[in-house]
Write an enzyme that holds these catalytic residues in place. Structure first.
Site, PDB file in Angstrom:
ATOM      1  N   SER A  72      20.399 -15.375 -34.256  1.00  0.00           N
ATOM      2  CA  SER A  72      20.542 -16.743 -34.729  1.00  0.00           C
ATOM      3  C   SER A  72      21.959 -17.232 -34.456  1.00  0.00           C
ATOM      4  CB  SER A  72      20.261 -16.833 -36.234  1.00  0.00           C
ATOM      5  OG  SER A  72      20.637 -18.097 -36.748  1.00  0.00           O
ATOM      6  N   TYR A 121      21.094 -13.902 -44.460  1.00  0.00           N
ATOM      7  CA  TYR A 121      20.334 -14.071 -43.215  1.00  0.00           C
ATOM      8  C   TYR A 121      21.202 -13.766 -42.000  1.00  0.00           C
ATOM      9  CZ  TYR A 121      17.653 -16.486 -39.569  1.00  0.00           C
ATOM     10  OH  TYR A 121      16.968 -16.794 -38.423  1.00  0.00           O
TER      11      TYR A 121
END
Length: 254
Positions: A150, A163
């Site tokens: 990400s 995350y």
């Protein structure tokens, strides 16, 4: 329909085969459909979205492709082994593995429920390791392994700590595995999307937050799953000289 048999040469006699985890929805589904359009037979791996996985298979077969759906918890080594078994049994082997399954829980460090952290890391870290372990054992020469990181690993955005930490681990596994597969003619890369218009991204965000995210890239929009699937297609097929890389796919945010 291509199968690479040695560097620089292609054999058009055998159809290549892809496994796409998280292939029932979002980026994973678009990647599965794009690879099928590229001529690969596709195994749509899914966790709980059986109906959505069947819809993905129906869309691929309606367009003239080949696909099956197989349920597997990506963090369960027996289930993932069975997923690869199904690909080999149905289509004869595995050439491409796209690991798009993932979870995202957003919270500040001080407030994050550690049970949510454990659940997210089980899918994102252990799941990546388990899927990559089977891929390293089974992907044929000329193949490709594509993980998902990400852009949030590069941006210090509050509430993303858990995350982003999990995706940092994905990058570490990706870069090391690429070097461990020396001599196998298998590429290993990660795609790191920025804000992308998926249900996973929209969950829990208000319109103002989404509008700010869309304004960040110089292209002034959110990414789409099709944007990300295009990069997956490139890494799965012609990108034989791209290896051990994290491809930030975010419209120019970072």
């Amino acid at each position: 329909m291509l199968l690479r048999v040695q560097p620089g040469r292609m054999d058009i006699t055998t159809q290549r085969v892809a496994i796409v985890t998280g292939g029932s929805r979002g980026i994973g589904r678009h990647a599965a459909e794009r690879l099928a359009a590229d001529g690969l037979a596709v195994v749509v791996g899914y966790g709980g979205g059986k109906v959505e996985a069947q819809e993905a298979v129906a869309a691929i077969t309606a367009a003239g492709g080949k696909a099956i759906a197989v349920q597997a918890d990506v963090a369960d080594e027996s289930a993932v082994a069975a997923l690869f078994d199904a690909a080999e049994r149905e289509f004869g082997g595995v050439d491409v593995v796209v690991h798009a399954a993932g979870q995202m829980v957003l919270s500040t460090v001080v407030d994050l429920d550690l049970a949510d952290l454990d659940r997210m890391h089980r899918t994102n870290i252990r799941g990546t390791f388990v899927v990559d372990q089977q891929a390293a054992r089974r992907v044929r020469a000329g193949g490709a392994i594509v993980n998902f990181s990400s852009t949030m690993t590069r941006l210090q955005v509050p509430t993303y700590a858990g995350y982003a930490a999990s995706k940092g681990a994905v990058e570490a596994v990706t870069l090391i595995l690429a070097r461990e597969l020396r001599g196998r003619d298998i590429t290993v890369n990660a795609v790191a999307p920025g804000p992308t218009a998926t249900a996973l991204y929209f969950d829990g965000k208000d319109e103002a937050t989404i509008a700010r995210a869309a304004a960040q890239p110089p292209l002034e929009r959110l990414g789409t799953p099709a944007d990300i699937a295009e990069v997956v297609s490139f890494l799965a097929g012609p990108a034989r000289w791209v290896n051990g890389q994290v491809i930030y796919t975010n419209g120019g945010i970072a």
